[in-house]
Design a protein around this motif. Structure first.
Motif, PDB file in Angstrom:
ATOM      1  N   LEU A  49       0.848  -0.704   0.418  1.00  0.00           N
ATOM      2  CA  LEU A  49       0.055  -0.497  -0.632  1.00  0.00           C
ATOM      3  C   LEU A  49       1.157   0.967   0.135  1.00  0.00           C
ATOM      4  CD1 LEU A  49      -1.803  -2.523   0.555  1.00  0.00           C
ATOM      5  CD2 LEU A  49      -2.861  -0.541   2.043  1.00  0.00           C
ATOM      6  N   LYS A  50       0.140   2.881  -0.736  1.00  0.00           N
ATOM      7  CA  LYS A  50       1.264   3.703  -0.732  1.00  0.00           C
ATOM      8  C   LYS A  50      -0.155   4.288  -0.322  1.00  0.00           C
ATOM      9  CE  LYS A  50       4.175   1.010  -2.311  1.00  0.00           C
ATOM     10  NZ  LYS A  50       5.546   0.491  -1.727  1.00  0.00           N
ATOM     11  N   VAL A  51       0.270   6.037   0.002  1.00  0.00           N
ATOM     12  CA  VAL A  51       0.373   7.605   0.111  1.00  0.00           C
ATOM     13  C   VAL A  51      -0.988   7.718  -1.064  1.00  0.00           C
ATOM     14  CG1 VAL A  51      -0.040   9.956   0.653  1.00  0.00           C
ATOM     15  CG2 VAL A  51       2.474   8.161   1.511  1.00  0.00           C
ATOM     16  N   ALA A  52      -1.943   7.403  -0.836  1.00  0.00           N
ATOM     17  CA  ALA A  52      -3.511   7.488  -2.169  1.00  0.00           C
ATOM     18  C   ALA A  52      -3.180   9.050  -3.301  1.00  0.00           C
ATOM     19  CB  ALA A  52      -4.416   7.836  -1.563  1.00  0.00           C
ATOM     20  N   LYS A  53      -3.020   8.771  -3.683  1.00  0.00           N
ATOM     21  CA  LYS A  53      -3.057   9.937  -5.045  1.00  0.00           C
ATOM     22  C   LYS A  53      -4.132  10.254  -5.381  1.00  0.00           C
ATOM     23  CE  LYS A  53       1.086   8.409  -7.064  1.00  0.00           C
ATOM     24  NZ  LYS A  53       2.053   7.837  -8.447  1.00  0.00           N
ATOM     25  N   GLU A  74      -4.021   5.331   2.165  1.00  0.00           N
ATOM     26  CA  GLU A  74      -3.449   4.345   1.478  1.00  0.00           C
ATOM     27  C   GLU A  74      -3.995   3.448   0.507  1.00  0.00           C
ATOM     28  OE1 GLU A  74      -0.918   2.002   4.164  1.00  0.00           O
ATOM     29  OE2 GLU A  74      -0.479   3.659   5.514  1.00  0.00           O
ATOM     30  N   THR A  75      -3.659   3.125  -0.541  1.00  0.00           N
ATOM     31  CA  THR A  75      -4.070   2.183  -1.769  1.00  0.00           C
ATOM     32  C   THR A  75      -3.421   1.174  -2.535  1.00  0.00           C
ATOM     33  OG1 THR A  75      -3.471   3.667  -3.173  1.00  0.00           O
ATOM     34  CG2 THR A  75      -5.977   4.202  -2.623  1.00  0.00           C
ATOM     35  N   CYS A  76      -3.612   0.519  -3.041  1.00  0.00           N
ATOM     36  CA  CYS A  76      -3.736  -0.535  -2.997  1.00  0.00           C
ATOM     37  C   CYS A  76      -3.429  -1.368  -4.043  1.00  0.00           C
ATOM     38  CB  CYS A  76      -2.466  -1.610  -2.557  1.00  0.00           C
ATOM     39  SG  CYS A  76      -1.852  -2.827  -3.099  1.00  0.00           S
ATOM     40  N   SER A  77      -3.341  -0.847  -5.906  1.00  0.00           N
ATOM     41  CA  SER A  77      -3.626  -1.711  -7.492  1.00  0.00           C
ATOM     42  C   SER A  77      -3.834  -2.925  -6.897  1.00  0.00           C
ATOM     43  CB  SER A  77      -3.300  -0.714  -8.319  1.00  0.00           C
ATOM     44  OG  SER A  77      -3.861  -1.065  -9.234  1.00  0.00           O
ATOM     45  N   LEU A  78      -5.418  -2.872  -6.997  1.00  0.00           N
ATOM     46  CA  LEU A  78      -5.357  -4.740  -7.742  1.00  0.00           C
ATOM     47  C   LEU A  78      -5.567  -4.840  -8.612  1.00  0.00           C
ATOM     48  CD1 LEU A  78      -8.470  -5.430  -4.568  1.00  0.00           C
ATOM     49  CD2 LEU A  78      -5.910  -5.430  -4.349  1.00  0.00           C
ATOM     50  N   TRP A  79      -6.212  -4.561  -9.156  1.00  0.00           N
ATOM     51  CA  TRP A  79      -6.154  -4.437 -10.873  1.00  0.00           C
ATOM     52  C   TRP A  79      -6.049  -3.500 -12.044  1.00  0.00           C
ATOM     53  CZ3 TRP A  79      -9.452  -4.726 -15.250  1.00  0.00           C
ATOM     54  CH2 TRP A  79      -8.782  -4.940 -15.983  1.00  0.00           C
ATOM     55  N   ASN A  80      -5.249  -3.436 -12.734  1.00  0.00           N
ATOM     56  CA  ASN A  80      -6.139  -2.320 -13.878  1.00  0.00           C
ATOM     57  C   ASN A  80      -5.341  -2.863 -14.898  1.00  0.00           C
ATOM     58  OD1 ASN A  80      -5.271   0.217 -15.246  1.00  0.00           O
ATOM     59  ND2 ASN A  80      -4.411   1.556 -13.353  1.00  0.00           N
ATOM     60  N   LYS A  81      -6.371  -2.980 -16.009  1.00  0.00           N
ATOM     61  CA  LYS A  81      -6.490  -3.054 -17.030  1.00  0.00           C
ATOM     62  C   LYS A  81      -5.488  -2.463 -18.295  1.00  0.00           C
ATOM     63  CE  LYS A  81      -8.344  -2.800 -21.246  1.00  0.00           C
ATOM     64  NZ  LYS A  81      -9.121  -1.464 -22.354  1.00  0.00           N
ATOM     65  N   ASP A  82      -4.656  -1.635 -18.259  1.00  0.00           N
ATOM     66  CA  ASP A  82      -3.415  -1.012 -18.753  1.00  0.00           C
ATOM     67  C   ASP A  82      -1.993  -1.451 -18.073  1.00  0.00           C
ATOM     68  OD1 ASP A  82      -5.184   0.128 -20.383  1.00  0.00           O
ATOM     69  OD2 ASP A  82      -5.399   1.572 -18.904  1.00  0.00           O
ATOM     70  N   GLN A 115     -10.822   0.304 -16.477  1.00  0.00           N
ATOM     71  CA  GLN A 115     -10.861  -0.453 -15.528  1.00  0.00           C
ATOM     72  C   GLN A 115      -9.819  -0.697 -14.206  1.00  0.00           C
ATOM     73  OE1 GLN A 115     -12.685  -4.572 -16.281  1.00  0.00           O
ATOM     74  NE2 GLN A 115     -13.450  -3.405 -17.946  1.00  0.00           N
ATOM     75  N   GLU A 116     -10.393  -1.088 -13.042  1.00  0.00           N
ATOM     76  CA  GLU A 116      -9.189  -0.162 -12.092  1.00  0.00           C
ATOM     77  C   GLU A 116      -9.759  -0.996 -10.572  1.00  0.00           C
ATOM     78  OE1 GLU A 116      -7.173   2.703 -11.133  1.00  0.00           O
ATOM     79  OE2 GLU A 116      -9.169   4.020 -10.940  1.00  0.00           O
ATOM     80  N   LEU A 117      -9.126  -1.772  -9.875  1.00  0.00           N
ATOM     81  CA  LEU A 117      -9.783  -2.157  -8.442  1.00  0.00           C
ATOM     82  C   LEU A 117      -8.514  -1.707  -7.572  1.00  0.00           C
ATOM     83  CD1 LEU A 117     -11.901  -3.925  -6.771  1.00  0.00           C
ATOM     84  CD2 LEU A 117     -10.523  -5.522  -7.490  1.00  0.00           C
ATOM     85  N   MET A 118      -8.226  -1.276  -6.676  1.00  0.00           N
ATOM     86  CA  MET A 118      -8.080  -1.418  -5.512  1.00  0.00           C
ATOM     87  C   MET A 118      -8.470  -1.010  -4.230  1.00  0.00           C
ATOM     88  SD  MET A 118      -7.559   2.862  -5.455  1.00  0.00           S
ATOM     89  CE  MET A 118      -7.161   3.329  -7.232  1.00  0.00           C
ATOM     90  N   TYR A 119      -7.639  -1.401  -3.279  1.00  0.00           N
ATOM     91  CA  TYR A 119      -7.621  -1.531  -2.001  1.00  0.00           C
ATOM     92  C   TYR A 119      -8.007  -0.207  -1.067  1.00  0.00           C
ATOM     93  CZ  TYR A 119      -8.249  -6.041  -0.497  1.00  0.00           C
ATOM     94  OH  TYR A 119      -8.465  -7.987  -1.058  1.00  0.00           O
TER      95      TYR A 119
END
Length: 146
Positions: A49-53, A74-82, A115-119
């Motif tokens: 997890l990183k500081v959210a943008k 804080e966020t963590c990308s779980l899935w990003n199409k690109d 498309q993206e998915l994040m915590y």
């Protein structure tokens, strides 16, 4: 029972409510929230997890940015199409992705563009203030669902 039929689904009534009102609240829609919380804890402890943008230019908020009062998380990308992410496998997270894939089918939505998915993790005192999800004249206006 096949894997696709084991994921939570919206009923026709729920789909109609979403269409009529533009939002839907379904408490306990996901059945393995404990597994998702554990996954989040593990990813956070391993530094994923990183500081959210925020903002259309993806600024990291700090005292010098105009967005500093909007979000503290804080966020963590779980899935990003690109930009596929390299995370350790997790059964609860896999089922979440499967559930969201089925939701796209149920909504009969063409959501392939962005498309993206994040915590998102909100530490003690963390917040995400009321905001506009799709800022005019930015790529976020293509967002259909949040």
């Amino acid at each position: 029972m096949s894997a696709a039929s084991s994921v939570p689904r919206l009923s026709p009534e729920h789909l109609q409510q979403l269409s009529d009102f533009g939002f839907l609240v379904l408490p306990q829609f996901l059945d393995d929230t404990a597994g998702l919380r554990e996954d989040l804890r593990n990813l956070r402890s391993s530094g994923c997890l990183k500081v959210a943008k925020i903002g259309h230019d993806g600024q990291i908020q700090d005292e010098s940015t105009p967005f500093r009062d909007i979000r503290h998380s804080e966020t963590c990308s779980l899935w990003n199409k690109d930009q596929p992410t390299e995370l350790p496998p997790n059964e609860a997270r896999s089922k979440l992705v499967e559930t969201l894939d089925q939701l796209k089918i149920d909504l009969d939505a063409n959501l392939d563009a962005e498309q993206e998915l994040m915590y998102a993790f909100y530490p003690s005192g963390g917040y995400y203030r009321r905001h506009v999800d799709a800022e005019a004249e930015t790529t976020s206006t293509f967002r259909n669902l949040s």
